[in-house]
Design a protein around this motif. Structure first.
Motif, PDB file in Angstrom:
ATOM      1  N   PRO A  32       0.818  -1.217   0.000  1.00  0.00           N
ATOM      2  CA  PRO A  32       0.000   0.000   0.000  1.00  0.00           C
ATOM      3  C   PRO A  32       0.849   1.264   0.000  1.00  0.00           C
ATOM      4  CG  PRO A  32       0.127  -0.883   2.215  1.00  0.00           C
ATOM      5  CD  PRO A  32       0.863  -1.860   1.324  1.00  0.00           C
ATOM      6  N   ILE A  33       0.212   2.356  -0.322  1.00  0.00           N
ATOM      7  CA  ILE A  33       0.862   3.660  -0.212  1.00  0.00           C
ATOM      8  C   ILE A  33       0.889   4.051   1.256  1.00  0.00           C
ATOM      9  CG2 ILE A  33       0.692   6.101  -0.833  1.00  0.00           C
ATOM     10  CD1 ILE A  33      -0.813   5.182  -3.371  1.00  0.00           C
TER      11      ILE A  33
ATOM     12  N   LEU B 238       1.728  11.340 -15.162  1.00  0.00           N
ATOM     13  CA  LEU B 238       0.343  11.795 -15.063  1.00  0.00           C
ATOM     14  C   LEU B 238      -0.223  12.135 -16.439  1.00  0.00           C
ATOM     15  CD1 LEU B 238       0.568  14.124 -11.910  1.00  0.00           C
ATOM     16  CD2 LEU B 238      -0.397  11.820 -12.023  1.00  0.00           C
ATOM     17  N   TRP B 239       0.546  12.843 -17.243  1.00  0.00           N
ATOM     18  CA  TRP B 239       0.073  13.346 -18.531  1.00  0.00           C
ATOM     19  C   TRP B 239      -0.130  12.206 -19.542  1.00  0.00           C
ATOM     20  CZ3 TRP B 239      -1.087  18.474 -19.830  1.00  0.00           C
ATOM     21  CH2 TRP B 239      -1.284  18.734 -21.189  1.00  0.00           C
ATOM     22  N   ASP B 240       0.879  11.325 -19.652  1.00  0.00           N
ATOM     23  CA  ASP B 240       0.855  10.296 -20.697  1.00  0.00           C
ATOM     24  C   ASP B 240       0.187   8.990 -20.283  1.00  0.00           C
ATOM     25  OD1 ASP B 240       2.097  11.906 -22.515  1.00  0.00           O
ATOM     26  OD2 ASP B 240       4.109  11.120 -22.183  1.00  0.00           O
ATOM     27  N   ASP B 241       0.190   8.683 -18.986  1.00  0.00           N
ATOM     28  CA  ASP B 241      -0.317   7.387 -18.549  1.00  0.00           C
ATOM     29  C   ASP B 241      -1.654   7.487 -17.810  1.00  0.00           C
ATOM     30  OD1 ASP B 241       1.918   6.308 -19.637  1.00  0.00           O
ATOM     31  OD2 ASP B 241       2.977   6.002 -17.751  1.00  0.00           O
ATOM     32  N   VAL B 242      -1.671   8.233 -16.720  1.00  0.00           N
ATOM     33  CA  VAL B 242      -2.841   8.232 -15.844  1.00  0.00           C
ATOM     34  C   VAL B 242      -4.009   9.023 -16.430  1.00  0.00           C
ATOM     35  CG1 VAL B 242      -3.682   8.775 -13.532  1.00  0.00           C
ATOM     36  CG2 VAL B 242      -1.330   7.970 -13.838  1.00  0.00           C
TER      37      VAL B 242
ATOM     38  N   ARG C  57      -2.776   3.043  -9.923  1.00  0.00           N
ATOM     39  CA  ARG C  57      -2.273   4.071 -10.833  1.00  0.00           C
ATOM     40  C   ARG C  57      -1.937   5.370 -10.103  1.00  0.00           C
ATOM     41  NH1 ARG C  57      -2.961   2.632 -16.060  1.00  0.00           N
ATOM     42  NH2 ARG C  57      -2.811   4.757 -16.849  1.00  0.00           N
ATOM     43  N   LEU C  58      -2.028   5.346  -8.780  1.00  0.00           N
ATOM     44  CA  LEU C  58      -1.686   6.531  -7.991  1.00  0.00           C
ATOM     45  C   LEU C  58      -0.174   6.657  -7.844  1.00  0.00           C
ATOM     46  CD1 LEU C  58      -4.387   6.217  -5.177  1.00  0.00           C
ATOM     47  CD2 LEU C  58      -4.550   7.429  -7.367  1.00  0.00           C
ATOM     48  N   LEU C  59       0.256   7.696  -7.137  1.00  0.00           N
ATOM     49  CA  LEU C  59       1.683   7.928  -6.899  1.00  0.00           C
ATOM     50  C   LEU C  59       2.109   7.223  -5.625  1.00  0.00           C
ATOM     51  CD1 LEU C  59       1.905  11.778  -7.597  1.00  0.00           C
ATOM     52  CD2 LEU C  59       2.210   9.895  -9.220  1.00  0.00           C
TER      53      LEU C  59
ATOM     54  N   ALA D 192       2.266  14.530  -2.863  1.00  0.00           N
ATOM     55  CA  ALA D 192       1.830  13.238  -3.402  1.00  0.00           C
ATOM     56  C   ALA D 192       0.441  12.867  -2.873  1.00  0.00           C
ATOM     57  CB  ALA D 192       2.840  12.146  -3.046  1.00  0.00           C
ATOM     58  N   GLU D 193       0.230  13.115  -1.575  1.00  0.00           N
ATOM     59  CA  GLU D 193      -1.070  12.785  -0.988  1.00  0.00           C
ATOM     60  C   GLU D 193      -2.183  13.625  -1.621  1.00  0.00           C
ATOM     61  OE1 GLU D 193      -3.124  12.197   3.428  1.00  0.00           O
ATOM     62  OE2 GLU D 193      -1.125  13.111   3.250  1.00  0.00           O
ATOM     63  N   MET D 194      -1.894  14.890  -1.894  1.00  0.00           N
ATOM     64  CA  MET D 194      -2.903  15.753  -2.506  1.00  0.00           C
ATOM     65  C   MET D 194      -3.208  15.338  -3.945  1.00  0.00           C
ATOM     66  SD  MET D 194      -4.066  17.792  -0.329  1.00  0.00           S
ATOM     67  CE  MET D 194      -3.915  16.315   0.688  1.00  0.00           C
ATOM     68  N   VAL D 195      -2.178  14.992  -4.704  1.00  0.00           N
ATOM     69  CA  VAL D 195      -2.400  14.505  -6.066  1.00  0.00           C
ATOM     70  C   VAL D 195      -3.256  13.244  -6.032  1.00  0.00           C
ATOM     71  CG1 VAL D 195      -1.298  13.514  -8.113  1.00  0.00           C
ATOM     72  CG2 VAL D 195      -0.300  15.521  -7.009  1.00  0.00           C
ATOM     73  N   ASN D 196      -2.886  12.315  -5.161  1.00  0.00           N
ATOM     74  CA  ASN D 196      -3.618  11.044  -5.079  1.00  0.00           C
ATOM     75  C   ASN D 196      -5.070  11.253  -4.657  1.00  0.00           C
ATOM     76  OD1 ASN D 196      -1.445   9.546  -5.903  1.00  0.00           O
ATOM     77  ND2 ASN D 196      -0.792   8.999  -3.834  1.00  0.00           N
ATOM     78  N   GLN D 197      -5.287  12.144  -3.718  1.00  0.00           N
ATOM     79  CA  GLN D 197      -6.652  12.398  -3.263  1.00  0.00           C
ATOM     80  C   GLN D 197      -7.518  12.909  -4.404  1.00  0.00           C
ATOM     81  OE1 GLN D 197      -8.013  11.810  -0.006  1.00  0.00           O
ATOM     82  NE2 GLN D 197      -9.777  12.000  -1.361  1.00  0.00           N
ATOM     83  N   ARG D 198      -6.925  13.793  -5.198  1.00  0.00           N
ATOM     84  CA  ARG D 198      -7.687  14.340  -6.323  1.00  0.00           C
ATOM     85  C   ARG D 198      -7.939  13.267  -7.385  1.00  0.00           C
ATOM     86  NH1 ARG D 198      -9.794  18.877  -7.529  1.00  0.00           N
ATOM     87  NH2 ARG D 198     -10.013  19.563  -9.702  1.00  0.00           N
ATOM     88  N   LEU D 199      -6.940  12.440  -7.641  1.00  0.00           N
ATOM     89  CA  LEU D 199      -7.119  11.363  -8.611  1.00  0.00           C
ATOM     90  C   LEU D 199      -8.191  10.381  -8.152  1.00  0.00           C
ATOM     91  CD1 LEU D 199      -3.394  10.586  -9.553  1.00  0.00           C
ATOM     92  CD2 LEU D 199      -5.050  11.908 -10.882  1.00  0.00           C
ATOM     93  N   GLN D 200      -8.150  10.038  -6.863  1.00  0.00           N
ATOM     94  CA  GLN D 200      -9.140   9.098  -6.332  1.00  0.00           C
ATOM     95  C   GLN D 200     -10.554   9.668  -6.423  1.00  0.00           C
ATOM     96  OE1 GLN D 200      -7.104   8.339  -2.473  1.00  0.00           O
ATOM     97  NE2 GLN D 200      -7.391   6.184  -2.956  1.00  0.00           N
ATOM     98  N   ASN D 201     -10.687  10.963  -6.189  1.00  0.00           N
ATOM     99  CA  ASN D 201     -12.011  11.595  -6.272  1.00  0.00           C
ATOM    100  C   ASN D 201     -12.622  11.478  -7.666  1.00  0.00           C
ATOM    101  OD1 ASN D 201     -11.819  12.317  -3.593  1.00  0.00           O
ATOM    102  ND2 ASN D 201     -11.189  14.429  -3.999  1.00  0.00           N
TER     103      ASN D 201
END
Length: 486
Positions: A352-353, A426-430, A396-398, A380-389
């Motif tokens: 896990p992260i 983030l740009w090319d994959d996620v 595929r998170l960080l 990283a936590e903020m990016v992941n939170q936004r992606l999860q939302n």
């Protein structure tokens, strides 16, 4: 992680040069340890295996309090033991024998992690991974209490089992074939490195072109000079990583020393095809050996194996001391699907992260109001939170170590790593399928080139919502970290 029995574990601990001794107690497994004996002679103390596990768990649960005291100072460690050790007996012992207890814990952590750094009686290697590895090892050596009680109730010697000797079930080798998976940067390879320690290992990396002949070996040409001085082409069997690992394990199987075959990125090739006929060997019995043997279809491989072993073999099966450990990232676009039959022969462990284990370092992020200095873990936590939302899968998170210490070593390195590593991912994959606006300002930066150029020129490249998230979270977590007005 250490892989021998508890008896061997304590025997190996005794080889550590130190003023204080440790012994293994046969009845009720545990540790007998001594003080230095410098004042009124040597005194001995005892702590059971279960008590040792309890002490380590107490330290792990309160690790931030212990991390500041990795060098021994009697007053500090007496207070730590007194405040955080829950076992009343050990707590009382620690008030008068603080250094011996510290020394025992130190040696248990050192040996269970197969550390090679110089050992010191008064400097303890503390981190969460080391503590958890020690706990896992000690738990694997616990007695079967129910079997012991049944033996006692059966009448002691009348049952053929001495009352004074607890019945301990054989410790079966756990997790012989394991695939570690999770988001990129969660420490899958580090997990394997920590488990393998200093044991013998053969490593390989699967890729889309990996074939059975690469993994096992094949006949390959070799140029030799004959007696006339002319070059001659001959053929010889060149072993692949599997064959090398099998030979190493067979050589030492009687001693029980582990040998690890480590496969990075196992799902970047057609794994079942790469294993070929070896597929069947992955079924293991309770003692760790292969359930089935196979006849080798390659006589050159068999001839090579027998040329390396003291006792020839006619069939092939995996010995119990051969471990297969692999990593995979299911979010990678180049992965190949694994069939169910292949996956069934592996144990899967999700990594896990964990932001508490994140790489230490700061990022300079340009925002409309100025430059924001933010910790990597927070970012990283903020990016992941936004992606999860927005429904991005967890794999595929960080990962908390997506960026390394080198990536964050300087402000310049951090900027380059953000652009050339994190933004690319983030740009090319996620977010490649029309979702880049979840993180980025795609109105002003419609191509990756303009995005990178803008970021390096201190322009804000994130969407408004994410900019607000970053500013508010930094202010909440660390009031001293602010956005500087330009």
């Amino acid at each position: 992680m250490y892989n021998k029995s508890i008896n061997s574990f304590v025997t190996d601990i005794k080889t550590i040069r130190s003023d204080m001794s440790i012994d293994y107690v046969e009845v009720s497994p545990g540790f007998k340890f001594s003080n230095t004996g410098r004042r009124k002679g040597v005194k001995y103390f005892y702590i059971s295996l279960n008590q040792m596990i309890s002490v380590l768990e107490d330290i792990n649960h309160n690790l931030p309090m212990f991390l500041a005291y990795q060098s021994y100072v009697e007053k500090d460690w007496r207070n730590l033991f007194s405040n955080y050790i829950s076992d009343e007996i050990i707590n009382a012992l620690s008030t008068v024998q603080t250094l011996p207890l510290f020394n025992l814990i130190n040696k248990v952590i050192y040996k269970s992690n197969n550390l090679t750094i110089p050992f010191s009686d008064k400097n303890i290697p503390l981190n969460q991974v080391y503590i958890e590895t020690a706990i896992d090892y000690l738990k694997s050596q616990k007695a079967d209490d129910s079997a012991y009680l049944n033996a006692l109730s059966a009448g002691g010697n009348n049952s053929g089992i001495p009352i004074s000797t607890p019945v301990i079930t054989p410790v079966l080798v756990p997790n012989l074939n394991v695939i570690y998976y999770g988001a990129p940067g969660t420490g899958k390879s580090y997990k394997i490195k920590n488990r393998v320690g200093q044991s013998k290992q053969i490593r390989t990396v699967f890729h889309p072109d990996t074939q059975y002949s690469d993994f096992v070996g094949s006949l390959k040409p070799r140029t030799v000079i004959n007696t006339s001085g002319d070059p001659t082409i001959t053929y010889e069997f060149r072993p692949g990583p599997f064959t090398k690992a099998f030979i190493e394990a067979e050589k030492v199987k009687n001693s029980g020393d582990p040998v690890y075959l480590v496969i990075e990125e196992i799902n970047r090739s057609s794994a079942a095809a790469v294993f070929g006929e070896l597929f069947q060997l992955l079924d293991r019995k309770a003692d760790g050996n292969s359930e089935y043997e196979i006849e080798l279809s390659d006589p050159d491989m068999l001839e090579y194996i027998n040329s390396q072993l003291p006792t020839p073999v006619t069939t092939l099966s995996l010995p119990s001391n051969l471990f297969l450990l692999a990593t995979m990232n299911s979010s990678d676009q180049a992965v190949k699907p694994m069939d169910t039959a292949f996956k069934r022969r592996w144990s899967f462990e999700f990594i896990p992260i964990d932001y508490t284990k994140a790489t230490l370092g700061q990022l300079l992020v340009p925002l409309p109001s100025g430059m924001l200095n933010i910790e990597w873990a927070v970012f990283a936590e903020m990016v992941n939170q936004r992606l999860q939302n927005f429904g991005v899968p967890e794999d595929r998170l960080l990962g908390h170590r997506f960026l390394s210490e080198i990536d964050l070593s300087t402000p310049e390195a951090a900027t380059n790593s953000l652009c050339g590593k994190l933004f690319v991912y983030l740009w090319d994959d996620v977010l490649r399928h029309g979702r880049r606006e979840v993180i980025f300002n795609t109105t002003d930066f419609s191509t990756f080139g303009t995005l990178v150029n803008g970021f390096k020129n201190n322009r804000s490249v994130f969407c408004t919502e994410f900019e607000e998230d970053l500013s508010s979270v930094v202010e909440t977590k660390d009031p001293e970290v602010t956005v500087d007005d330009e």
